[in-house]
Design an enzyme around this catalytic site. Sequence first.
Site, short mmCIF file in Angstrom:
data_model
loop_
_atom_site.label_atom_id
_atom_site.label_comp_id
_atom_site.label_asym_id
_atom_site.label_seq_id
_atom_site.Cartn_x
_atom_site.Cartn_y
_atom_site.Cartn_z
N LYS A 133 5.21 4.83 0.61
CA LYS A 133 5.90 3.72 1.27
C LYS A 133 7.20 4.23 1.88
O LYS A 133 8.13 4.56 1.14
CB LYS A 133 6.21 2.62 0.24
CG LYS A 133 4.97 1.92 -0.30
CD LYS A 133 5.36 0.94 -1.40
CE LYS A 133 4.34 -0.17 -1.57
NZ LYS A 133 2.96 0.28 -1.75
N LYS A 172 -5.62 -6.90 -5.14
CA LYS A 172 -4.71 -6.85 -6.27
C LYS A 172 -5.45 -7.24 -7.53
O LYS A 172 -6.17 -8.25 -7.54
CB LYS A 172 -3.53 -7.80 -6.03
CG LYS A 172 -2.60 -7.35 -4.90
CD LYS A 172 -1.86 -6.08 -5.26
CE LYS A 172 -0.83 -5.72 -4.21
NZ LYS A 172 -0.12 -4.47 -4.56
N GLU A 208 -5.60 1.97 -7.61
CA GLU A 208 -4.21 2.34 -7.39
C GLU A 208 -3.37 1.93 -8.60
O GLU A 208 -3.47 0.81 -9.09
CB GLU A 208 -3.73 1.60 -6.13
CG GLU A 208 -2.33 1.93 -5.65
CD GLU A 208 -2.06 1.27 -4.28
OE1 GLU A 208 -3.02 1.13 -3.47
OE2 GLU A 208 -0.92 0.88 -4.02
N ALA A 216 -7.17 -4.38 4.71
CA ALA A 216 -6.64 -5.74 4.52
C ALA A 216 -6.11 -5.81 3.10
O ALA A 216 -6.63 -5.15 2.20
CB ALA A 216 -7.73 -6.77 4.74
N THR A 217 -5.06 -6.59 2.89
CA THR A 217 -4.44 -6.72 1.57
C THR A 217 -4.77 -8.10 1.01
O THR A 217 -4.41 -9.11 1.62
CB THR A 217 -2.91 -6.54 1.68
OG1 THR A 217 -2.63 -5.36 2.41
CG2 THR A 217 -2.27 -6.47 0.31
N ASP A 273 -5.70 -2.46 -6.75
CA ASP A 273 -4.33 -2.05 -7.06
C ASP A 273 -3.83 -2.85 -8.26
O ASP A 273 -3.62 -4.06 -8.16
CB ASP A 273 -3.42 -2.29 -5.85
CG ASP A 273 -2.00 -1.77 -6.06
OD1 ASP A 273 -1.70 -1.27 -7.16
OD2 ASP A 273 -1.20 -1.86 -5.11
N ASP A 309 1.10 5.02 -6.72
CA ASP A 309 2.03 4.37 -5.80
C ASP A 309 3.41 4.38 -6.47
O ASP A 309 4.25 5.24 -6.18
CB ASP A 309 1.53 2.94 -5.50
CG ASP A 309 2.50 2.12 -4.68
OD1 ASP A 309 3.54 2.65 -4.25
OD2 ASP A 309 2.24 0.91 -4.46
N ASN A 344 -1.02 -2.22 -9.96
CA ASN A 344 0.44 -2.21 -10.06
C ASN A 344 0.93 -1.91 -11.49
O ASN A 344 1.86 -2.56 -12.00
CB ASN A 344 1.04 -3.53 -9.55
CG ASN A 344 1.00 -3.62 -8.03
OD1 ASN A 344 0.26 -4.44 -7.47
ND2 ASN A 344 1.74 -2.77 -7.34
O1 LIG Z 1 -1.14 -1.44 0.53
C1 LIG Z 1 -1.28 -2.55 1.05
O2 LIG Z 1 -2.37 -2.98 1.39
C2 LIG Z 1 -0.09 -3.43 1.32
C3 LIG Z 1 1.14 -3.12 0.57
C4 LIG Z 1 1.13 -3.50 -0.87
O3 LIG Z 1 0.10 -3.70 -1.47
C5 LIG Z 1 2.42 -3.65 -1.53
C6 LIG Z 1 3.38 -4.43 -0.91
C7 LIG Z 1 4.60 -4.64 -1.49
C8 LIG Z 1 4.89 -4.06 -2.69
C9 LIG Z 1 3.94 -3.28 -3.33
C10 LIG Z 1 2.70 -3.07 -2.76
C11 LIG Z 1 1.75 -2.16 -3.47
O4 LIG Z 1 1.03 -1.36 -2.86
O5 LIG Z 1 1.75 -2.14 -4.68
MG LIG Z 2 0.46 -0.35 -4.84
#
Ligand SMILES: O=C(O)CCC(=O)c1ccccc1C(=O)O
Ligand SMILES: [Mg+2]
Length: 375
Positions: free
Chosen positions: A280, A174, A229, A146-147, A203, A257, A205
Amino acid sequence: MTDDRSSDGGPPVAVRHHPFALDLTRPLGTANGEIRSRDGFVIAVEGERDGTTVVGLGEATPLPGWTESREACSAALDGLSGPDGDRVESDPLDGLNAEATPAARHGVSLAFADAAARESGARLADRLADGADVDPTPADAVPVNATVGDADPAETAAEAERAAAEGFDCLKLKVGVRGVDADVERVRAVREAVGDGVALRVDANGAWDRETARRALDALAAFDLAYAEQPLPADDLEGLASLRETGRGSGVPIAVDESVGVRGIDAVLDADAADVAVLKPMALGGPDRTLAAALRARAAGIDPVVTTTIDAVVARTAAVHVAAAIPDVSPCGLATGPLLDEDLSPDPCPVADGRMPVPPGPGLAGGAFDELRRS
Ligand SMILES: O=C(O)CCC(=O)c1ccccc1C(=O)O
Ligand SMILES: [Mg+2]
């Protein structure tokens, strides 16, 4: 169209595309900004074989930061059709650069792969596995996470609890929008809410610098994370490698990523920069290229995870096929359909018990997208 493409003397094909725009139910908060809506193109390639028309379906949904801009994607797709959208003799994929316009290439290569799979009567997953020489036969379902976007600790924990109650046993949160202390409180609240039986990923980012990342991971290690991540900027393969090295044993495994998009999977593997590679299809230029990257990662001892860029249903379904073709794939970030307020078509792979079923073929989903195919 027995080959995945029109070329090699194959019959001419028409490549059509039309735009769509879909809002998210609510913005997804990430350290790289909020994602509010997704604009893209449905792509149809139409060819004839023994008097019957085969239509393959694809999707190009660019997300700047991961792919080309919408304008560049649109221009690349416009360049594929003849002057009046008529049939082209050359191979449309030849005109699409996977690095410069990955989303456009994704859309067109998916449409050809879907057409080829439909023609052979196979599921897309089986066709992809064949093309990449993967054994065994692809799975019938893939595990997914799940995100969970950025929010305060209570809201984050409530959302995590809802996901766990729905049957997810892996959650991705996130982080990196707030300070490290605030993220530690969020992860603590989630761990307390879902208990020890649920795998947690975070994550960032690319939000942290080296010192902040070290501090964050040292603190977050207490909550038994499956991985962190992109804790550092995409470019910093050296920093990722040393974060991984210093954290080994007691620490948190590292996933990349954005680094894969910016530096390429081979540079990431060469640099020993990660334990996990998040792949991706929309950012890597297509399902075929993504499966190839996943297999290279596997061969190097790195665990591949397939995720969407919050794509519409056509690309999401394709990503499920890609994930299914990876033997014993880890939970993937494909359960992003529910983040969209509306979609192009009903979902042929609804999540149940933390898994998404691989639709029966032929192609992407048998007859499930027939209406889209005609449009
Ligand atoms: O990995 C997931 O659970 C969903 C996808 C996600 O997080 C994502 C979605 C759009 C852009 C970037 C990201 C990312 O993984 O950073
Ligand atoms: Mg990511």
